[in-house]
Design a protein around this motif. Sequence first.
Motif, PDB file in Angstrom:
ATOM      1  N   GLN A   1     -33.724 -12.856 -14.927  1.00  0.00           N
ATOM      2  CA  GLN A   1     -34.909 -12.759 -15.734  1.00  0.00           C
ATOM      3  C   GLN A   1     -34.886 -11.606 -16.267  1.00  0.00           C
ATOM      4  O   GLN A   1     -35.250 -11.297 -17.666  1.00  0.00           O
ATOM      5  N   ARG A   2     -34.551 -10.527 -15.592  1.00  0.00           N
ATOM      6  CA  ARG A   2     -34.580  -9.161 -15.844  1.00  0.00           C
ATOM      7  C   ARG A   2     -33.615  -9.006 -17.011  1.00  0.00           C
ATOM      8  O   ARG A   2     -33.632  -8.137 -18.212  1.00  0.00           O
ATOM      9  N   ASP A   3     -32.365  -9.595 -16.876  1.00  0.00           N
ATOM     10  CA  ASP A   3     -31.234  -9.304 -17.890  1.00  0.00           C
ATOM     11  C   ASP A   3     -31.681  -9.780 -19.144  1.00  0.00           C
ATOM     12  O   ASP A   3     -31.564  -9.492 -20.074  1.00  0.00           O
ATOM     13  N   SER A   4     -32.426 -11.443 -18.854  1.00  0.00           N
ATOM     14  CA  SER A   4     -32.826 -11.848 -20.057  1.00  0.00           C
ATOM     15  C   SER A   4     -33.806 -11.165 -20.970  1.00  0.00           C
ATOM     16  O   SER A   4     -33.826 -10.991 -22.287  1.00  0.00           O
ATOM     17  N   ALA A   5     -34.631 -10.673 -20.153  1.00  0.00           N
ATOM     18  CA  ALA A   5     -35.837  -9.893 -20.816  1.00  0.00           C
ATOM     19  C   ALA A   5     -35.093  -8.435 -21.487  1.00  0.00           C
ATOM     20  O   ALA A   5     -35.587  -8.086 -22.575  1.00  0.00           O
TER      21      ALA A   5
ATOM     22  N   LEU B   1     -32.080  -8.283 -22.662  1.00  0.00           N
ATOM     23  CA  LEU B   1     -31.251  -8.752 -23.843  1.00  0.00           C
ATOM     24  C   LEU B   1     -32.231  -8.926 -24.887  1.00  0.00           C
ATOM     25  O   LEU B   1     -31.806  -8.679 -26.211  1.00  0.00           O
ATOM     26  N   GLU B   2     -33.308  -9.825 -24.550  1.00  0.00           N
ATOM     27  CA  GLU B   2     -34.369  -9.839 -25.531  1.00  0.00           C
ATOM     28  C   GLU B   2     -34.609  -8.817 -26.288  1.00  0.00           C
ATOM     29  O   GLU B   2     -35.067  -8.640 -27.450  1.00  0.00           O
ATOM     30  N   ALA B   3     -34.928  -7.759 -25.497  1.00  0.00           N
ATOM     31  CA  ALA B   3     -35.429  -6.546 -25.996  1.00  0.00           C
ATOM     32  C   ALA B   3     -34.439  -5.734 -26.744  1.00  0.00           C
ATOM     33  O   ALA B   3     -34.894  -5.081 -27.925  1.00  0.00           O
ATOM     34  N   LEU B   4     -33.072  -5.849 -26.475  1.00  0.00           N
ATOM     35  CA  LEU B   4     -32.143  -5.020 -27.270  1.00  0.00           C
ATOM     36  C   LEU B   4     -32.063  -5.843 -28.542  1.00  0.00           C
ATOM     37  O   LEU B   4     -31.833  -5.244 -29.690  1.00  0.00           O
ATOM     38  N   LEU B   5     -31.837  -7.112 -28.584  1.00  0.00           N
ATOM     39  CA  LEU B   5     -31.810  -8.134 -29.703  1.00  0.00           C
ATOM     40  C   LEU B   5     -32.904  -7.791 -30.704  1.00  0.00           C
ATOM     41  O   LEU B   5     -32.871  -7.711 -32.126  1.00  0.00           O
ATOM     42  N   ALA B   6     -34.079  -8.034 -30.116  1.00  0.00           N
ATOM     43  CA  ALA B   6     -35.115  -7.533 -30.857  1.00  0.00           C
ATOM     44  C   ALA B   6     -35.259  -6.144 -31.551  1.00  0.00           C
ATOM     45  O   ALA B   6     -35.576  -5.903 -32.917  1.00  0.00           O
ATOM     46  N   THR B   7     -34.781  -5.140 -30.716  1.00  0.00           N
ATOM     47  CA  THR B   7     -34.744  -3.840 -31.267  1.00  0.00           C
ATOM     48  C   THR B   7     -33.953  -3.850 -32.365  1.00  0.00           C
ATOM     49  O   THR B   7     -34.153  -2.913 -33.624  1.00  0.00           O
ATOM     50  N   SER B   8     -32.608  -4.325 -32.093  1.00  0.00           N
ATOM     51  CA  SER B   8     -31.666  -4.392 -33.378  1.00  0.00           C
ATOM     52  C   SER B   8     -32.141  -5.114 -34.544  1.00  0.00           C
ATOM     53  O   SER B   8     -31.608  -4.627 -35.684  1.00  0.00           O
ATOM     54  N   ILE B   9     -32.885  -6.224 -34.387  1.00  0.00           N
ATOM     55  CA  ILE B   9     -33.299  -6.787 -35.691  1.00  0.00           C
ATOM     56  C   ILE B   9     -34.225  -5.908 -36.387  1.00  0.00           C
ATOM     57  O   ILE B   9     -34.302  -5.754 -37.567  1.00  0.00           O
ATOM     58  N   ALA B  10     -35.277  -5.530 -35.538  1.00  0.00           N
ATOM     59  CA  ALA B  10     -36.394  -4.622 -36.006  1.00  0.00           C
ATOM     60  C   ALA B  10     -35.693  -3.375 -36.883  1.00  0.00           C
ATOM     61  O   ALA B  10     -36.115  -2.846 -37.937  1.00  0.00           O
ATOM     62  N   LEU B  11     -34.525  -2.993 -36.632  1.00  0.00           N
ATOM     63  CA  LEU B  11     -33.775  -1.530 -37.078  1.00  0.00           C
ATOM     64  C   LEU B  11     -32.765  -1.988 -38.278  1.00  0.00           C
ATOM     65  O   LEU B  11     -32.323  -1.074 -38.728  1.00  0.00           O
ATOM     66  N   GLN B  12     -32.729  -3.313 -38.513  1.00  0.00           N
ATOM     67  CA  GLN B  12     -31.822  -3.675 -39.595  1.00  0.00           C
ATOM     68  C   GLN B  12     -32.092  -3.017 -40.895  1.00  0.00           C
ATOM     69  O   GLN B  12     -31.072  -2.605 -41.547  1.00  0.00           O
ATOM     70  N   ALA B  13     -33.151  -2.812 -41.245  1.00  0.00           N
ATOM     71  CA  ALA B  13     -33.446  -2.469 -42.539  1.00  0.00           C
ATOM     72  C   ALA B  13     -33.398  -0.920 -42.556  1.00  0.00           C
ATOM     73  O   ALA B  13     -33.151  -0.323 -43.484  1.00  0.00           O
TER      74      ALA B  13
ATOM     75  N   ALA C   1     -24.229  -4.669 -30.615  1.00  0.00           N
ATOM     76  CA  ALA C   1     -22.759  -4.834 -30.137  1.00  0.00           C
ATOM     77  C   ALA C   1     -22.798  -4.313 -28.490  1.00  0.00           C
ATOM     78  O   ALA C   1     -22.090  -4.907 -27.861  1.00  0.00           O
ATOM     79  N   GLU C   2     -23.741  -3.539 -28.260  1.00  0.00           N
ATOM     80  CA  GLU C   2     -24.163  -3.285 -26.593  1.00  0.00           C
ATOM     81  C   GLU C   2     -24.342  -4.526 -26.008  1.00  0.00           C
ATOM     82  O   GLU C   2     -24.075  -4.917 -25.061  1.00  0.00           O
ATOM     83  N   ALA C   3     -25.207  -5.375 -26.694  1.00  0.00           N
ATOM     84  CA  ALA C   3     -25.845  -6.407 -26.092  1.00  0.00           C
ATOM     85  C   ALA C   3     -24.705  -7.413 -25.794  1.00  0.00           C
ATOM     86  O   ALA C   3     -24.548  -8.093 -24.791  1.00  0.00           O
ATOM     87  N   TYR C   4     -23.854  -7.325 -26.880  1.00  0.00           N
ATOM     88  CA  TYR C   4     -22.571  -8.556 -26.696  1.00  0.00           C
ATOM     89  C   TYR C   4     -21.588  -8.047 -25.530  1.00  0.00           C
ATOM     90  O   TYR C   4     -21.176  -8.699 -24.884  1.00  0.00           O
TER      91      TYR C   4
ATOM     92  N   ASP D   1     -23.455 -14.837 -23.529  1.00  0.00           N
ATOM     93  CA  ASP D   1     -24.801 -15.541 -23.946  1.00  0.00           C
ATOM     94  C   ASP D   1     -24.833 -15.662 -25.281  1.00  0.00           C
ATOM     95  O   ASP D   1     -24.442 -14.732 -26.207  1.00  0.00           O
ATOM     96  N   PRO D   2     -25.102 -16.813 -25.724  1.00  0.00           N
ATOM     97  CA  PRO D   2     -25.028 -17.149 -27.407  1.00  0.00           C
ATOM     98  C   PRO D   2     -26.023 -16.418 -28.222  1.00  0.00           C
ATOM     99  O   PRO D   2     -25.743 -16.115 -29.272  1.00  0.00           O
ATOM    100  N   ARG D   3     -26.984 -15.789 -27.570  1.00  0.00           N
ATOM    101  CA  ARG D   3     -27.966 -14.905 -28.256  1.00  0.00           C
ATOM    102  C   ARG D   3     -27.218 -13.647 -28.682  1.00  0.00           C
ATOM    103  O   ARG D   3     -27.537 -13.295 -29.780  1.00  0.00           O
ATOM    104  N   THR D   4     -26.473 -13.141 -27.809  1.00  0.00           N
ATOM    105  CA  THR D   4     -25.744 -11.895 -28.119  1.00  0.00           C
ATOM    106  C   THR D   4     -24.702 -12.109 -29.208  1.00  0.00           C
ATOM    107  O   THR D   4     -24.720 -11.305 -30.335  1.00  0.00           O
ATOM    108  N   ARG D   5     -24.107 -13.179 -29.316  1.00  0.00           N
ATOM    109  CA  ARG D   5     -23.272 -13.449 -30.462  1.00  0.00           C
ATOM    110  C   ARG D   5     -23.943 -13.680 -31.882  1.00  0.00           C
ATOM    111  O   ARG D   5     -23.573 -13.366 -32.768  1.00  0.00           O
ATOM    112  N   SER D   6     -25.017 -14.376 -31.522  1.00  0.00           N
ATOM    113  CA  SER D   6     -25.969 -14.573 -32.903  1.00  0.00           C
ATOM    114  C   SER D   6     -26.646 -13.491 -33.480  1.00  0.00           C
ATOM    115  O   SER D   6     -26.619 -13.100 -34.791  1.00  0.00           O
ATOM    116  N   GLY D   7     -27.131 -12.455 -32.379  1.00  0.00           N
ATOM    117  CA  GLY D   7     -27.565 -11.414 -32.838  1.00  0.00           C
ATOM    118  C   GLY D   7     -26.516 -10.461 -33.608  1.00  0.00           C
ATOM    119  O   GLY D   7     -26.978  -9.763 -34.735  1.00  0.00           O
ATOM    120  N   LEU D   8     -25.256 -10.448 -32.995  1.00  0.00           N
ATOM    121  CA  LEU D   8     -24.379  -9.656 -33.703  1.00  0.00           C
ATOM    122  C   LEU D   8     -23.765  -9.925 -35.110  1.00  0.00           C
ATOM    123  O   LEU D   8     -23.640  -9.318 -35.944  1.00  0.00           O
TER     124      LEU D   8
END
Length: 749
Positions: free
Chosen positions: A671-675, A677-689, A700-703, A709-716
């Motif tokens: 659960q901690r790792d999932s959280a 991961l979610e936080a990294l991906l959310a931050t990555s998405i938030a900073l895209q612009a 890349a770090e999340a991947y 985890d398919p979420r890391t590939r999708s986020g990358l």
Amino acid sequence: MRPRERTLLSALVLRAGRPITTDELAEALWSDSLPETWTKQLQASIGRVRVAIGRDAIETTPGAYTLRIDPDTVDAERFERFAASARRHLDEDPARALDAAQRALELWRGTPYADIGSWPPAVVEAGRLDEVRMELEELRVDARLRLGEAAASVADAERLVREAPLREGRWVLLATALYRSGRQADALAAIRAARDRLADELGAEPGTELADLELAILRHDDALDPGDVPERPSTACPYRGLQPFGVEDEEEFFGRDADIDAALARIGRSRFLAISGASGSGKSSLVRAGVVPALQRRGDRVVILTPEQDLDVQIKHAVWSGRTDVVVIDQFEEVFHGGEADLDAAAGAITQAVLTGTIVILVVRSDFLDDCAGHPDLAPLVAEGVHLVGPMAPPALRQAIEEPARRAGLHLESGLVELILRDAAGEAGALPHLSHALVETWIRREGATLTVAGYEASGGISGAIAQSADRLYETMDTDQRVTCRWLLLRLVALAPDGSAIRRRVPSKPLRADGAREQVLSMLARARLVSAEADSVEVAHESLATAWPRLQAWLEEDAEGTRILAAVAAAAEAWNAAGRPEDDLLRGARMQAALEWRDAEPRDLTDVERAFLDASATRATAERKQLEDRAQRDRRQNRRLRTLLSVAAGLIVLLVGAGSVAVVTSQEANAQRDSATLEALLATSIALQASERDVSALLAAEAYRRWPDDPRTRSGLVRVLRVPTACSAPLSPRRPETCSGTSSPAPKTH
């Protein structure tokens, strides 16, 4: 036996060896008053007599019975045999005649055949025997006069005259005894008294013998003198029997001159000499009564040792005392029956004694000579000097028989020596048997003469020891026989090769018991054992082979004899050391000794009994301690098993709890790792612009961290596909460049 049977037996004895009819027996039993059933009564009495003396002793023939028994069992037969011997030897050997007459008269115990005193044949026979008795009484006084005992014979002659004053020969003996005692007047008075008595009661004059004696006394005739009086023999037996000669017996030791000279010659060349021979060859006597006195005469100081306790200490003490020139070790073979440590210590002490200049003489049985030669310390010494003692040659053996007899004033009957030499021919170990046979022959001597009959009656060389031992054994009661058996089993053992070994044991423990002391004294008087102040041993180990009964005892209980010897030795050592517990028996030895003791009654000394009891008590105490310890250990084990069971349960519980905790921890981590991961991906998405580079790095770090985890590939992928902002144009002829992935530049017009 009832009176009728005694009467019947007396009648049979009177005609011993000859048939006696039933009518004669009936007359002896009932005289003229025959009962109607006398034949049946006679048969019944014969049957009862047979039961008493043996069924084969009475032979039945038609109308008669014959008594078949050994004549020597009948006093009347022996009485007449001694009487005949006394008459036969009176002139040539008055001492022998006197002895025979004395033996005969000792058998006289009242009226002969008193049980059949009214039977005519018995009356006649009793009268004849009484006449023989009176004749023997006169012959006894005559023999003593011929031996020069006139004064001592006067009283006997006076008694004979009082008992039968009409027997003229008795007056002759009295007058002769008085005259030879220096009492001439009394002698003439006795003759006058005889004349008066004969005249008064018979009306007769004295006979020629008495008249001639009176005339000879008046003339002081030399014929009345006794002449050469034979020397009276010694009352001590000149032979040693089973016991060896000692140093003090040099004067009575004969037949070994050549061996003595040979031994002395070897000692002159070497300081060590082993004198060896078969059991019974006479090696101990040779050394003690031959070699040792010769050494002492030349001035040597000699010490004689035997392998008792601590032989090495005895040797060292003798050598280092400064008062010994020669050490003699007798019966050295006994050392080999101890431990190897004792043998090595004794051998070392012997070697050291020789090296220091002391002469050592070893007396050892020939069957142990190879053992001596095989010992590293003794081998060089044995190789230097051994003297073998073999059978005595006939001339030497004759000297050993005849010389002691001559010195003791004894005579050997013609043919006796030749008979002994024939029996001893070729027998290497026959000397103890021969000497014992001579002792038994001496006991049966007639006066001063050792006879062929006495030698044969003793059993000869082959049977004298067994006969005398059996004779002693038969005189013992049941308890004494048991004690005798155990005593001898202490003193003799069988070696592995079957040869007899005698043991020397301390006498004090044996003498502590009165019954054992009595039997020991009986054996010593019979010369079967040698009982000294501090030790006891059999007179010779040949007793075991010569006495079948002892041989059977040894063979029946060889293991028991070994245990008895071991217990006796251990008990004495334990007692001497103050009875320490460390010296008690243990283990298999103790168990074997206790089983042997309890199997049947054993004749143990007080010390041996206390030793075994203490060993058993200690073993019981140790066994109790072990049982208590085992019980404690069992209780402790039960507690440990309980604790182990509890611990095992706790371990199971702990393992179960641990498993749950691990599962819970793993879920929490996921659960901690999932959280994260979610936080990294959310931050990555938030900073895209705004921060495209940072957004790409976070994706890349999340991947990298969670590549599966398919979420890391999708986020990358999402980050990479977003168009990047273009940089300012560098030149009007070049297209503008943008960070990130390049894309076609929009056309400008």
